[in-house]
Design an enzyme around this catalytic site. Structure first.
Site, PDB file in Angstrom:
ATOM      1  N   LYS A 112      -0.533   6.706  -2.054  1.00 38.88           N
ATOM      2  CA  LYS A 112       0.890   6.370  -1.878  1.00 38.88           C
ATOM      3  C   LYS A 112       1.621   6.389  -3.222  1.00 38.88           C
ATOM      4  CE  LYS A 112       1.286   5.352   2.582  1.00 38.88           C
ATOM      5  NZ  LYS A 112       0.842   6.467   3.359  1.00 38.88           N
ATOM      6  N   LYS A 195      -5.683  15.801   7.030  1.00 39.00           N
ATOM      7  CA  LYS A 195      -5.732  15.220   8.373  1.00 39.00           C
ATOM      8  C   LYS A 195      -4.385  15.263   9.091  1.00 39.00           C
ATOM      9  CE  LYS A 195      -4.434  10.483   7.441  1.00 39.00           C
ATOM     10  NZ  LYS A 195      -4.381   9.193   8.048  1.00 39.00           N
ATOM     11  N   LYS A 198       1.209  11.087  10.742  1.00 40.64           N
ATOM     12  CA  LYS A 198       2.664  11.023  10.878  1.00 40.64           C
ATOM     13  C   LYS A 198       3.371  11.282   9.554  1.00 40.64           C
ATOM     14  CE  LYS A 198       1.584   7.335  12.864  1.00 40.64           C
ATOM     15  NZ  LYS A 198       1.129   6.238  13.725  1.00 40.64           N
TER      16      LYS A 198
HETATM   17  P1  ADP Z   1      -1.111   7.826  10.717  1.00 47.35           P
HETATM   18  O1  ADP Z   1      -2.186   8.207   9.731  1.00 47.35           O
HETATM   19  O2  ADP Z   1      -0.628   8.942  11.529  1.00 47.35           O
HETATM   20  O3  ADP Z   1       0.001   7.060  10.067  1.00 47.35           O
HETATM   21  P2  ADP Z   1      -2.296   5.338  11.409  1.00 47.35           P
HETATM   22  O4  ADP Z   1      -2.508   5.221   9.938  1.00 47.35           O
HETATM   23  O5  ADP Z   1      -1.423   4.314  12.034  1.00 47.35           O
HETATM   24  O6  ADP Z   1      -1.789   6.800  11.718  1.00 47.35           O
HETATM   25  O7  ADP Z   1      -3.728   5.356  12.112  1.00 47.35           O
HETATM   26  C1  ADP Z   1      -4.092   4.559  13.206  1.00 47.35           C
HETATM   27  C2  ADP Z   1      -5.509   4.844  13.616  1.00 47.35           C
HETATM   28  O8  ADP Z   1      -5.672   6.219  13.932  1.00 47.35           O
HETATM   29  C3  ADP Z   1      -6.555   4.539  12.534  1.00 47.35           C
HETATM   30  O9  ADP Z   1      -7.717   4.045  13.148  1.00 47.35           O
HETATM   31  C4  ADP Z   1      -6.814   5.866  11.920  1.00 47.35           C
HETATM   32  O10 ADP Z   1      -8.097   5.942  11.354  1.00 47.35           O
HETATM   33  C5  ADP Z   1      -6.682   6.779  13.126  1.00 47.35           C
HETATM   34  N1  ADP Z   1      -6.262   8.114  12.689  1.00 47.35           N
HETATM   35  C6  ADP Z   1      -5.040   8.487  12.248  1.00 47.35           C
HETATM   36  N2  ADP Z   1      -5.006   9.798  11.933  1.00 47.35           N
HETATM   37  C7  ADP Z   1      -6.264  10.262  12.193  1.00 47.35           C
HETATM   38  C8  ADP Z   1      -6.881  11.543  12.079  1.00 47.35           C
HETATM   39  N3  ADP Z   1      -6.189  12.599  11.685  1.00 47.35           N
HETATM   40  N4  ADP Z   1      -8.177  11.655  12.424  1.00 47.35           N
HETATM   41  C9  ADP Z   1      -8.879  10.586  12.870  1.00 47.35           C
HETATM   42  N5  ADP Z   1      -8.362   9.351  12.993  1.00 47.35           N
HETATM   43  C10 ADP Z   1      -7.074   9.188  12.662  1.00 47.35           C
END
Ligand code: ADP
Ligand code: TRP
Length: 332
Positions: A112, A195, A198
Site C-alpha cells: 500500500k 491476483k 478490486k
Molecule cells: P480484494 O483483494 O478484492 O480487495 P478482499 O481483500 O476483501 O478482496 O478479500 C477477501 C477474501 O477473498 C480474502 O480471504 C482473500 O484472501 C480472498 N481473495 C481476494 N482476492 C483473491 C484472489 N484473487 N484469489 C484468492 N483469494 C482471494
C-alpha cells in the site's frame, strides 16, 4: 465441541471470483461442520475512505452476495463488523502490544505504501491488528482465506500468543488459514499480472453479479500475447493466468484440450477466451439469479443482519468480559 471459524471480506464492492474461490466457497462447506462466524469487514474498508453513500451500498452488496452464494443465517452467524463494538475494544488492547517495526514489515502494508504513497494512514498500519481482533474475539482456530492473507494469520497468532504470555494464561487459541484444497487459493486477474482484486480495477475482476455480456466483454479484452513460438514452451504469466482461471471454472477435458492446442502451437486465443467466458457464465449463473431477488428483499436482509449482530455480540461480550478481567479491570 465444534471448532470455531471466523472469516470476513472487506466491504469495498461486490464479490468477485477471487473472493468466491479463495474464501466464500469454503465458508459454504464449513457451515455444516463448524461453529461459523462470517462478517462484512466495513471498518477495514475505511482505510480507503468511502463516501457515506457508497459505504452503505457496499456493505449491502456483500451481505447480498454472501446469501446468494449459499451462506445460511440459520447455520452461520452472518454479521456486519461495525455492529459488534467489542471488536474495537480488543483491537485497542492488542494495539498496545503491537510494535511499529513488525507492522511496517507486513507485505500488505508495504504494498500500500508503494501503490498509494499519499494515503499511508495509521488504519492501514494497524489493519492486521484489527483483523487479529476479528478472529480472536470469537477464539477461532480456523480462518478460511485466500493465499494473500497468510501473513495476516501469522500476525494474528503472534498477537494472541503475546497476550497469553503477558497475562500468563493460555487464553487465545492459535488461528490458522484454512482451505479444503491442499493449498490456499490464488485466483489470477484478467490484466496479465497478479491476483484478481478490486483494487486492481473493474476490468481485472469478474464479479458474481456481472451479466453474461459483461463477462464475455471482459474476458475478450483480457491480456494475451502473440501466441506460442515453440512447441511445449513455458507459458508467460498472462497466458498461464488464463489457463489457471480455466482450471477453476472449466472441466478437466476442456483444460486439456486447450493445453494440447497451446503445446502444438495451434491455439486460437479467440476460441480459448470464448470457452473461458462461457464457463464463467455457467459458474456464476446460480448466484446471479439469486442476487437480484435477495437485493430487493430489504425485510429479509434486515432480519439476517440483526440476528447475526445479536449472536456475534453474545460471543464477543463473553470474550471481552474475560479479557478485561485478565488485564486487571475490576469494578469498584
Ligand atoms: P480484494 O483483494 O478484492 O480487495 P478482499 O481483500 O476483501 O478482496 O478479500 C477477501 C477474501 O477473498 C480474502 O480471504 C482473500 O484472501 C480472498 N481473495 C481476494 N482476492 C483473491 C484472489 N484473487 N484469489 C484468492 N483469494 C482471494
Ligand atoms: N483482511 C482480509 C482481506 O483483506 C479481510 C478480513 C478482515 C478478514 N478481517 C478478517 C479475513 C478476519 C479473515 C478473518 O481480505
Amino acid at each position: 465441541m465444534k471448532e470455531t471459524v471466523v472469516s470476513g471480506i472487506r466491504s469495498t464492492g461486490k464479490l468477485h471470483l477471487g473472493n468466491y474461490y479463495g474464501a466464500v466457497k469454503n465458508f459454504i462447506k464449513m457451515q455444516d461442520e463448524y461453529n461459523c462466524y462470517f462478517f462484512i469487514a466495513d471498518w477495514h474498508s475505511l482505510t480507503t475512505h468511502p463516501t457515506p453513500e457508497n459505504l452503505h451500498g457496499n456493505i449491502k452488496n456483500v451481505v447480498v452476495d454472501y446469501l446468494a452464494c449459499g451462506l445460511d443465517p440459520e447455520k452461520s452467524t452472518i454479521y456486519v463488523q461495525s455492529d459488534v463494538p467489542e471488536i474495537i475494544e480488543l483491537y485497542l488492547y492488542l494495539n498496545m502490544n503491537a510494535y511499529l517495526g513488525e507492522l511496517e514489515r507486513a507485505t500488505s502494508f508495504k504494498d500500500k505504501v508503494r501503490s498509494s504513497p499519499d494515503n499511508v494512514n495509521a488504519g492501514l498500519l494497524t489493519y492486521p491488528v484489527l483483523m487479529a481482533a476479528d478472529i480472536l474475539i470469537h477464539k477461532a482456530t480456523k480462518v478460511p482465506v485466500g493465499k494473500d492473507q497468510e501473513q495476516h494469520l501469522e500476525m494474528a497468532r503472534t498477537f494472541g500468543n503475546r497476550f497469553n504470555r503477558l497475562y500468563n494464561q493460555e487464553y487465545f487459541p492459535e488461528p490458522y488459514a484454512f482451505s479444503y484444497t491442499d493449498k490456499l487459493v490464488k485466483v489470477p486477474g484478467l490484466d496479465g499480472k497478479g491476483k484478481m482484486g478490486k483494487s486492481e480495477g473493474d476490468a481485472n475482476c469478474i464479479y458474481l453479479s456481472d451479466t453474461p455480456e459483461a463477462i464475455r466483454k471482459k474476458v475478450s479484452r483480457a491480456v494475451t500475447d502473440g501466441g506460442p513460438t515453440e512447441e511445449n514452451q513455458q507459458k508467460p504469466e498472462a497466458i498461464q493466468n488464463l489457463f489457471d482461471l480455466m482450471k477453476i471454472v472449466s472441466t478437466e477435458d476442456t483444460l486439456t484440450h486447450f493445453d494440447d492446442l497451446y503445446n502444438k502451437m495451434a491455439i486460437r486465443y479467440g476460441d480459448f477466451k470464448k470457452q473461458l467466458a462461457e464457463d464463467m457464465v455457467i459458474a456464476t449463473e446460480p448466484m446471479r439469479q439469486r442476487i437480484n431477488d435477495i437485493a430487493n428483499d430489504n425485510a429479509y436482509l434486515q432480519k439476517v443482519v440483526r440476528l447475526g449482530a445479536e449472536k456475534a455480540r453474545e460471543s464477543a461480550q463473553r470474550t471481552i468480559k474475560e479479557v478485561r478481567e485478565l488485564i486487571g479491570f475490576k469494578s469498584f
